[in-house]
Design a protein around this motif. Structure first.
Motif, PDB file in Angstrom:
ATOM      1  N   GLY A  63       1.489   6.826  -6.845  1.00  0.00           N
ATOM      2  CA  GLY A  63       0.372   7.710  -7.197  1.00  0.00           C
ATOM      3  C   GLY A  63       0.700   9.170  -6.940  1.00  0.00           C
ATOM      4  O   GLY A  63       0.385  10.048  -7.761  1.00  0.00           O
ATOM      5  N   GLY A  64       1.338   9.454  -5.823  1.00  0.00           N
ATOM      6  CA  GLY A  64       1.732  10.827  -5.513  1.00  0.00           C
ATOM      7  C   GLY A  64       2.760  11.358  -6.502  1.00  0.00           C
ATOM      8  O   GLY A  64       2.710  12.523  -6.904  1.00  0.00           O
ATOM      9  N   ALA A 121       0.834  -1.205   0.000  1.00  0.00           N
ATOM     10  CA  ALA A 121       0.000   0.000   0.000  1.00  0.00           C
ATOM     11  C   ALA A 121       0.866   1.251   0.000  1.00  0.00           C
ATOM     12  O   ALA A 121       0.566   2.229  -0.697  1.00  0.00           O
ATOM     13  CB  ALA A 121      -0.928  -0.001   1.211  1.00  0.00           C
ATOM     14  N   GLY A 122       1.945   1.251   0.759  1.00  0.00           N
ATOM     15  CA  GLY A 122       2.849   2.396   0.793  1.00  0.00           C
ATOM     16  C   GLY A 122       3.487   2.670  -0.558  1.00  0.00           C
ATOM     17  O   GLY A 122       3.579   3.824  -0.992  1.00  0.00           O
ATOM     18  N   LEU A 160       0.905   4.216  -2.866  1.00  0.00           N
ATOM     19  CA  LEU A 160       0.660   5.620  -2.534  1.00  0.00           C
ATOM     20  C   LEU A 160       1.794   6.522  -3.020  1.00  0.00           C
ATOM     21  O   LEU A 160       1.551   7.622  -3.523  1.00  0.00           O
ATOM     22  CB  LEU A 160       0.472   5.781  -1.029  1.00  0.00           C
ATOM     23  CG  LEU A 160      -0.859   5.257  -0.478  1.00  0.00           C
ATOM     24  CD1 LEU A 160      -0.831   5.260   1.039  1.00  0.00           C
ATOM     25  CD2 LEU A 160      -2.000   6.098  -0.990  1.00  0.00           C
ATOM     26  N   ILE A 161       3.011   6.070  -2.886  1.00  0.00           N
ATOM     27  CA  ILE A 161       4.165   6.862  -3.342  1.00  0.00           C
ATOM     28  C   ILE A 161       4.135   7.011  -4.857  1.00  0.00           C
ATOM     29  O   ILE A 161       4.369   8.100  -5.397  1.00  0.00           O
ATOM     30  CB  ILE A 161       5.485   6.217  -2.870  1.00  0.00           C
ATOM     31  CG1 ILE A 161       5.611   6.392  -1.357  1.00  0.00           C
ATOM     32  CG2 ILE A 161       6.680   6.817  -3.588  1.00  0.00           C
ATOM     33  CD1 ILE A 161       6.758   5.629  -0.743  1.00  0.00           C
TER      34      ILE A 161
END
Length: 50
Positions: free
Chosen positions: A37-38, A30-31, A34-35
């Motif tokens: 996507g950011g 998940a981390g 998220l990275i």
């Protein structure tokens, strides 16, 4: 009697270890998502109109 307790404790420990590993892998995945996507949002921030 002691053997039943020992087997129960062993199974519980193994189950807790498995759940811990699954939780760790899920958290890392998940981390990373998220990275990524950011980073994509930051890369295209000039194209975003608000």
């Amino acid at each position: 009697m002691n053997e039943k307790i020992y087997k129960t404790i062993t199974r519980t420990g193994a189950c807790n270890l498995a759940v811990g590993i699954i939780t760790l892998v899920t958290g890392i995945a998940a981390g990373v998502l998220l990275i990524v996507g950011g980073a994509r949002l930051l890369k295209r921030r000039s194209e975003i109109l608000i």
